[in-house]
Design an enzyme around this catalytic site. Sequence first.
Site, PDB file in Angstrom:
ATOM      1  N   GLY A  14     -48.387   7.475 -13.981  1.00 25.20           N
ATOM      2  CA  GLY A  14     -46.954   7.661 -13.729  1.00 25.20           C
ATOM      3  C   GLY A  14     -46.712   8.898 -12.873  1.00 25.20           C
ATOM      4  O   GLY A  14     -47.468   9.859 -12.953  1.00 25.20           O
ATOM      5  N   GLY A 115     -53.230  11.347 -15.175  1.00 24.13           N
ATOM      6  CA  GLY A 115     -53.166  11.547 -16.621  1.00 24.13           C
ATOM      7  C   GLY A 115     -54.418  11.027 -17.303  1.00 24.13           C
ATOM      8  O   GLY A 115     -55.438  10.779 -16.644  1.00 24.13           O
ATOM      9  N   ILE A 139     -46.047  14.449 -17.755  1.00 20.51           N
ATOM     10  CA  ILE A 139     -44.890  15.129 -18.337  1.00 20.51           C
ATOM     11  C   ILE A 139     -45.061  15.228 -19.853  1.00 20.51           C
ATOM     12  O   ILE A 139     -44.433  16.039 -20.502  1.00 20.51           O
ATOM     13  CB  ILE A 139     -43.561  14.424 -17.998  1.00 20.51           C
ATOM     14  CG1 ILE A 139     -43.466  13.029 -18.618  1.00 20.51           C
ATOM     15  CG2 ILE A 139     -43.323  14.379 -16.501  1.00 20.51           C
ATOM     16  CD1 ILE A 139     -42.048  12.478 -18.661  1.00 20.51           C
ATOM     17  N   ASP A 140     -45.928  14.365 -20.428  1.00 15.52           N
ATOM     18  CA  ASP A 140     -46.076  14.322 -21.892  1.00 15.52           C
ATOM     19  C   ASP A 140     -46.857  15.518 -22.461  1.00 15.52           C
ATOM     20  O   ASP A 140     -46.827  15.761 -23.664  1.00 15.52           O
ATOM     21  CB  ASP A 140     -46.789  13.036 -22.319  1.00 15.52           C
ATOM     22  CG  ASP A 140     -45.967  11.791 -22.036  1.00 15.52           C
ATOM     23  OD1 ASP A 140     -44.771  11.933 -21.744  1.00 15.52           O
ATOM     24  OD2 ASP A 140     -46.528  10.682 -22.105  1.00 15.52           O
ATOM     25  N   GLY A 183     -42.438  10.476 -24.436  1.00 16.29           N
ATOM     26  CA  GLY A 183     -43.490  10.975 -25.328  1.00 16.29           C
ATOM     27  C   GLY A 183     -44.013   9.796 -26.127  1.00 16.29           C
ATOM     28  O   GLY A 183     -43.452   9.442 -27.163  1.00 16.29           O
TER      29      GLY A 183
HETATM   30  O1  F6P Z   1     -47.016   9.119 -19.601  1.00 16.02           O
HETATM   31  C1  F6P Z   1     -45.849   9.451 -18.958  1.00 16.02           C
HETATM   32  C2  F6P Z   1     -44.747   8.491 -19.316  1.00 16.02           C
HETATM   33  O2  F6P Z   1     -43.571   8.961 -18.699  1.00 16.02           O
HETATM   34  C3  F6P Z   1     -44.529   8.263 -20.805  1.00 16.02           C
HETATM   35  O3  F6P Z   1     -43.839   9.306 -21.420  1.00 16.02           O
HETATM   36  C4  F6P Z   1     -43.817   6.947 -20.796  1.00 16.02           C
HETATM   37  O4  F6P Z   1     -43.959   6.241 -22.003  1.00 16.02           O
HETATM   38  C5  F6P Z   1     -44.492   6.216 -19.698  1.00 16.02           C
HETATM   39  O5  F6P Z   1     -44.987   7.183 -18.810  1.00 16.02           O
HETATM   40  C6  F6P Z   1     -43.595   5.248 -18.996  1.00 16.02           C
HETATM   41  O6  F6P Z   1     -44.301   4.595 -18.008  1.00 16.02           O
HETATM   42  P1  F6P Z   1     -43.639   3.568 -16.970  1.00 16.02           P
HETATM   43  O7  F6P Z   1     -43.016   4.373 -15.872  1.00 16.02           O
HETATM   44  O8  F6P Z   1     -44.782   2.766 -16.481  1.00 16.02           O
HETATM   45  O9  F6P Z   1     -42.614   2.780 -17.709  1.00 16.02           O
END
Ligand code: F6P
Length: 360
Positions: A14, A115, A139-140, A183
Site C-alpha cells: 500500500g 511493508g 502507516i501501521d 491498523g
Molecule cells: O497496511 C496498510 C493499510 O493501510 C492497512 O492499515 C489497511 O488495512 C490496508 O493497508 C488497506 O489496504 P488497501 O488499500 O489494499 O485496501
Amino acid sequence: MPVIKRIGVLTGGGDAPGLNAVIRAVVKSAHNQGLECVGLEDSFDGLIEPNRSRPLTPRDVTGILRIGGTILGTSNRGNPFAYPVATPEGKVDYSARVVEMFHALGLEALVVIGGDGTLAIAHKFFRLGIPLVGVPKTIDNDIVGTTSTFGFDTAVSFATDAIDRLHTTAQSHHRIMVAEVMGRYAGWIALHAGVGGGADVILIPEIPFDLEKAAAKISERDRWGARFSIVVVAEGATPVGGRVMITRAAQKGSVERLGGVGHFVGAELERLTGKETRVVVLGHLQRGGAPTSADRVLATRFGAKAVELVVNGQFGMMVANRPPDIVPVPFQDVVGRMKTVPLDCDLVTSARTLGVGFGD
Ligand code: F6P
C-alpha cells in the site's frame, strides 16, 4: 567486492506518505556516489513485464520530497512467487522472470521499499541471489526491528486532527463520536491518535473488547459531567471471542478487506448507553497527502542509508530506525513477524492511568 554501478528501486504494498521522499533520497545519494538508478514500476511488475522501468536522475526526483504516494506506482497484489506459469520447460513461477529481467536490465543491486509482504518477497529474491536492501514502509508501524516506519507519523497526525474536529460535534451535541482508523493487526495508529486526540475509549486488535465495559466508561463520564465521549477503534479490533470484521473475503493474490467494526461499535454503544452516536471511517485519508516533516526526515535517512549499504555490499538487510541511528537489520530477523502493541507499554499504561478505557 565488485563495485556496484547500477541499481534498481521499487515500491511495493500500500502507498504511504514518504515513499517519494525515499525514492528521492536513493536517487540523489546514488547519483552523488556515481551509481545509476533505474525506477521499476508497480512493485515487482517492473521486473516481470517489459518496458516497465525507466532511468531516474536527480532531475526526475527533484521536488517530490513533499508529495504523497509514489512516482513509481505500487501494488499489493501480484506476488511473483504466487503465480505459476506454464513454459515449454514445465511450470515455473514469475520469480524466475524477475531474476532474468534483473540481469537483463543490467542491474547489480535492488532497493525494495515496502511493508511486511513486500519485504518477505524481497527476502526470497535475496535467497535466489539478487543483492538487495529493504526499506520498511507502513502507516501501521507494525514492522519489527525498527522503532518506526515512515508514513506512521503522517497517519497519526491526520487521525489526531480528525479526532480534534469530531470533538466539536461530540461536545456541542452531547454525543458519542466513533472514529475508525487503520491498523489491521496492530493498534499503533489508534493508540497514538487516540491518546494524542484525547479519546475516552480506544479499541485495538491486541485487546479484544467488551462493549459493556466501554459503555460503562462512557456512562461514568456522563455521571461526572462530561456529556460526550470520543471512541477510537482500529479496523482490526475484535469483540471478545469474535473475529475481525470484513467487507470482502481474501482472494487469490490479495488479503481480506477489513471494514465495519466502527459502525458495529457505534450501534452497540448507542444501544447500551442510550446516547446519540455517529461514526466516521477515516480510511485511506490516513494514507494520502503530504508526509509530515518527521516522515520526510525518516524517509530521507532510510534512503541514504540503503544506498550506503549497497555501496558497502551489505545485502539481505533492512534499514531500521534505532534512535539516534539508522542501522542494518538482517531480513531473517524481520520477515514473518509483526510488531504489535505490548499490553504493558508505557503508552497503554499512561492512558489507563488517565482513565482511558480499552474495552477490557
Ligand atoms: O497496511 C496498510 C493499510 O493501510 C492497512 O492499515 C489497511 O488495512 C490496508 O493497508 C488497506 O489496504 P488497501 O488499500 O489494499 O485496501
